[in-house]
Design a protein around this motif. Structure first.
Motif, mmCIF file in Angstrom:
data_model
loop_
_atom_site.group_PDB
_atom_site.id
_atom_site.type_symbol
_atom_site.label_atom_id
_atom_site.label_comp_id
_atom_site.label_asym_id
_atom_site.label_seq_id
_atom_site.Cartn_x
_atom_site.Cartn_y
_atom_site.Cartn_z
ATOM 1 N N ASN A 24 47.678 41.696 36.768
ATOM 2 C CA ASN A 24 46.682 42.276 37.987
ATOM 3 C C ASN A 24 45.330 42.071 37.009
ATOM 4 O O ASN A 24 43.889 42.186 37.600
ATOM 5 N N LEU A 28 41.361 40.542 38.721
ATOM 6 C CA LEU A 28 40.345 41.657 38.851
ATOM 7 C C LEU A 28 39.500 41.076 38.329
ATOM 8 O O LEU A 28 38.349 41.468 38.511
ATOM 9 N N ARG A 29 39.545 40.358 36.937
ATOM 10 C CA ARG A 29 38.261 39.480 36.371
ATOM 11 C C ARG A 29 37.732 38.772 36.944
ATOM 12 O O ARG A 29 36.999 38.378 36.764
ATOM 13 N N LEU A 164 43.154 43.491 45.240
ATOM 14 C CA LEU A 164 42.687 43.716 43.985
ATOM 15 C C LEU A 164 41.456 42.354 43.983
ATOM 16 O O LEU A 164 40.614 42.547 43.419
ATOM 17 N N ALA A 168 37.829 44.138 44.315
ATOM 18 C CA ALA A 168 36.645 42.928 42.825
ATOM 19 C C ALA A 168 35.781 42.481 43.375
ATOM 20 O O ALA A 168 34.634 42.852 42.622
ATOM 21 N N ILE A 184 37.882 49.629 31.947
ATOM 22 C CA ILE A 184 39.063 48.897 32.877
ATOM 23 C C ILE A 184 39.133 48.430 31.280
ATOM 24 O O ILE A 184 40.231 48.402 31.402
#
Length: 207
Positions: A24, A28-29, A164, A168, A184
């Protein structure tokens, strides 16, 4: 009854996949960097679908019944999660914000695919969640209900990774701020180390 089993798979799959993990955090990154988001999301979904399917088809029961495979998954997962947690905290202490601008180093599609495959398939904890836990639970149902359970768990992966990654990317400007990104990284590191500790405790209890 089939609908109830589908919802059971959906709920259990969501509860496992929504917890912050290495996979995850990587999605996200990539979303915040707006770097090959669709490719990363699609790869994660395909990997989860394949692992859940394999687990429910019998691989989960096979691993669960093998002490050395369970030990490998537990200790390997603990080592991977501890490494990732400490890595997140090191990045949190960095003075730099996450670079999402033009100055960021371009990443090829091949490199992006390789990174998500490594982050997913080299993490033994992924196998504990998908193949062992979901697989062993889903494998106990009769054939028709087993399919419904698998479909529910797979749907949870599809919905979560899509939200996600693309979420993001949509809110990259906010999430990439130094304070937000440090929070985060701090939360990710803490959860990773807690998960690593729980796997070590399970491993010691099984000795």
């Amino acid at each position: 009854m089939t609908t109830q089993v589908f919802l059971s798979g959906l709920g259990l799959g969501a509860s496992l996949i929504m917890a912050i993990g290495a996979q995850n955090a990587h999605v996200l990154r990539m979303g915040v960097q707006r770097s090959h988001v669709a490719l990363t999301v699609a790869a994660c979904i395909v990997i989860d679908v394949a692992l859940i399917g394999a687990g429910v088809a019998g691989a989960g029961a096979l691993i669960e019944g093998s002490p050395w495979l369970m030990a490998l998954a537990r200790w390997g997962g603990a080592a991977f999660l501890a490494w990732y947690g400490l890595r997140s905290w090191r990045q949190m202490l960095s003075a730099n914000r996450l670079d999402i601008g033009a100055a960021a180093t371009p990443r090829t599609a091949t490199a992006a695919l390789a990174s998500v495959l490594a982050m997913s398939l080299l993490n033994p904890h992924v196998y504990l969640d998908t193949v062992v836990l979901l697989g062993s639970i889903g494998g106990r149902y009769p054939a028709l209900e087993r399919t419904a359970f698998s479909a529910g768990a797979m749907t949870a992966s599809l919905l979560w990774f899509s939200m996600l990654g693309f979420g993001a990317a949509r809110f990259a400007g906010v999430l990439a701020r130094p304070a937000a990104w440090k929070c985060i990284e701090a939360l990710t590191g803490a959860v990773m180390l807690l998960l690593a500790g729980s796997l070590v405790a399970d491993g010691l209890a099984a000795l």
